[in-house]
Design a protein around this motif. Structure first.
Motif, PDB file in Angstrom:
ATOM      1  N   ASN A  74       3.775   2.865   0.080  1.00 54.13           N
ATOM      2  CA  ASN A  74       3.828   1.865   1.148  1.00 54.13           C
ATOM      3  C   ASN A  74       4.025   2.530   2.508  1.00 54.13           C
ATOM      4  OD1 ASN A  74       3.960  -0.875   2.150  1.00 54.13           O
ATOM      5  ND2 ASN A  74       6.167  -0.569   2.336  1.00 54.13           N
ATOM      6  N   ASP A 133       6.875 -13.260   3.818  1.00 56.41           N
ATOM      7  CA  ASP A 133       6.071 -12.135   3.345  1.00 56.41           C
ATOM      8  C   ASP A 133       5.074 -11.672   4.400  1.00 56.41           C
ATOM      9  OD1 ASP A 133       7.344 -12.445   0.891  1.00 56.41           O
ATOM     10  OD2 ASP A 133       5.651 -13.465  -0.051  1.00 56.41           O
ATOM     11  N   ARG A 166       9.650   2.394  -8.482  1.00 54.74           N
ATOM     12  CA  ARG A 166       9.993   1.779  -7.193  1.00 54.74           C
ATOM     13  C   ARG A 166       9.937   2.806  -6.073  1.00 54.74           C
ATOM     14  NH1 ARG A 166      12.922  -3.041  -6.646  1.00 54.74           N
ATOM     15  NH2 ARG A 166      12.396  -3.917  -4.656  1.00 54.74           N
ATOM     16  N   ASP A 171       8.466  -9.903   0.825  1.00 55.77           N
ATOM     17  CA  ASP A 171       7.715  -8.712   0.437  1.00 55.77           C
ATOM     18  C   ASP A 171       6.787  -8.279   1.569  1.00 55.77           C
ATOM     19  OD1 ASP A 171       8.845  -8.886  -2.104  1.00 55.77           O
ATOM     20  OD2 ASP A 171       7.147  -9.988  -2.932  1.00 55.77           O
ATOM     21  N   ASP A 172       6.477  -6.975   1.612  1.00 55.44           N
ATOM     22  CA  ASP A 172       5.486  -6.408   2.530  1.00 55.44           C
ATOM     23  C   ASP A 172       5.843  -6.616   3.995  1.00 55.44           C
ATOM     24  OD1 ASP A 172       3.740  -5.557   0.373  1.00 55.44           O
ATOM     25  OD2 ASP A 172       3.329  -7.694   0.097  1.00 55.44           O
ATOM     26  N   GLU A 194       6.339   3.420  -5.292  1.00 56.41           N
ATOM     27  CA  GLU A 194       5.801   2.285  -4.537  1.00 56.41           C
ATOM     28  C   GLU A 194       6.235   2.358  -3.072  1.00 56.41           C
ATOM     29  OE1 GLU A 194       5.397  -2.319  -5.537  1.00 56.41           O
ATOM     30  OE2 GLU A 194       7.490  -1.767  -5.131  1.00 56.41           O
ATOM     31  N   ASP A 195       7.499   2.694  -2.829  1.00 49.67           N
ATOM     32  CA  ASP A 195       8.011   2.816  -1.463  1.00 49.67           C
ATOM     33  C   ASP A 195       7.289   3.917  -0.692  1.00 49.67           C
ATOM     34  OD1 ASP A 195       9.869   0.787  -1.837  1.00 49.67           O
ATOM     35  OD2 ASP A 195      11.483   2.175  -2.382  1.00 49.67           O
ATOM     36  N   GLY A 207      12.944  -8.014  -0.094  1.00 51.88           N
ATOM     37  CA  GLY A 207      11.868  -7.963  -1.078  1.00 51.88           C
ATOM     38  C   GLY A 207      11.285  -6.564  -1.249  1.00 51.88           C
ATOM     39  N   ARG A 208      10.164  -6.523  -1.929  1.00 53.02           N
ATOM     40  CA  ARG A 208       9.495  -5.254  -2.235  1.00 53.02           C
ATOM     41  C   ARG A 208       8.622  -4.799  -1.067  1.00 53.02           C
ATOM     42  NH1 ARG A 208       6.542  -6.017  -7.698  1.00 53.02           N
ATOM     43  NH2 ARG A 208       5.872  -3.923  -7.183  1.00 53.02           N
ATOM     44  N   ARG A 209       8.341  -3.491  -1.087  1.00 53.68           N
ATOM     45  CA  ARG A 209       7.468  -2.845  -0.105  1.00 53.68           C
ATOM     46  C   ARG A 209       7.926  -3.109   1.329  1.00 53.68           C
ATOM     47  NH1 ARG A 209       4.752  -4.944  -4.087  1.00 53.68           N
ATOM     48  NH2 ARG A 209       4.149  -6.784  -2.888  1.00 53.68           N
ATOM     49  N   ARG A 213      19.744  -0.653  -1.591  1.00 51.17           N
ATOM     50  CA  ARG A 213      19.572  -1.158  -2.954  1.00 51.17           C
ATOM     51  C   ARG A 213      20.807  -0.886  -3.813  1.00 51.17           C
ATOM     52  NH1 ARG A 213      13.515   0.890  -3.446  1.00 51.17           N
ATOM     53  NH2 ARG A 213      12.518  -0.772  -2.241  1.00 51.17           N
ATOM     54  N   MET A 222      11.858  -3.316 -12.458  1.00 45.75           N
ATOM     55  CA  MET A 222      10.983  -2.182 -12.180  1.00 45.75           C
ATOM     56  C   MET A 222      11.816  -0.905 -12.243  1.00 45.75           C
ATOM     57  SD  MET A 222       8.665  -1.675  -8.791  1.00 45.75           S
ATOM     58  CE  MET A 222       6.982  -1.547  -9.304  1.00 45.75           C
TER      59      MET A 222
END
Length: 190
Positions: free
Chosen positions: A13, A124, A6, A98-99, A9-10, A77-79, A41, A1
């Motif tokens: 979120n 998650d 990214r 994630d999440d 998205e952050d 993970g993401r978010r 990251r 991504m």
């Protein structure tokens, strides 16, 4: 991504999780939890590339600036969102899905002195309340909630509510109001 995607998205979120967020620009500039994640990251990439001393220096400098300590060896993970950030500690072998959302003062800490897996695995969609301590090589199942100041030292199945010292788990009923739940399919809690 891509990096810009990214970041967007952050920021989106953070807006979903924090009703006090007024704008994407404000989030970008003042949210120390996001700054810590963004620095993580970079330090994680350095860690994986073998530049471990540089990665640790960056993570400690970030801790100095944000009050959030994320070991560059952790897997996130993401978010992922840290609300109010200060005092959060995430250990080297922690794995975060994630999440996931953490509040201030949360520790994802290790037990034992040996090498190998010492820190928790967070599934998650987990939310960990302010001041909670999740310790050791345990697993918290997806969509679980850890109450404020709980001390979790045992595995928990998905959709658990964990409260107390030491924390005990019970199934979530789906009626608990957790920030961010509104954007996740409510059917997952049944």
């Amino acid at each position: 991504m891509a990096v810009i995607s990214r970041l967007r998205e952050d920021i989106a979120n953070a807006r979903r999780h924090d009703p006090a967020a007024r704008s994407g620009g404000e989030i970008f500039v003042v949210y120390s939890g996001l700054h810590a994640i963004w620095a993580y990251r970079l330090s994680h990439r350095l860690w994986l590339a073998g530049a471990r001393t540089v990665a640790r220096i960056l993570s400690q400098f970030t801790r100095f600036l944000t009050g959030v300590e994320i070991h560059p060896g952790a897997t996130i993970g993401r978010r992922f969102f840290i609300d109010h950030g200060m005092g959060v500690v995430i250990g080297e072998t922690a794995e975060i899905g994630d999440d996931v959302m953490l509040y201030h003062g949360v520790t994802l800490g290790g037990k034992g002195r040996g090498h190998g897996k010492r820190h928790p695995t967070i599934g998650d969609g987990v939310t960990v309340g302010a001041g909670a301590k999740v310790l050791g090589a345990i697993t918290l199942g997806a969509h679980s909630v850890v109450g404020a100041n709980a001390v979790v030292v045992h595995d928990a199945p998905p959709n658990s509510l964990l409260v107390g010292v030491p924390a005990t788990a019970r199934p979530r009923t789906g009626t608990e109001q957790i920030p961010g739940d509104t954007w996740i399919d409510p059917g997952i809690y049944i």
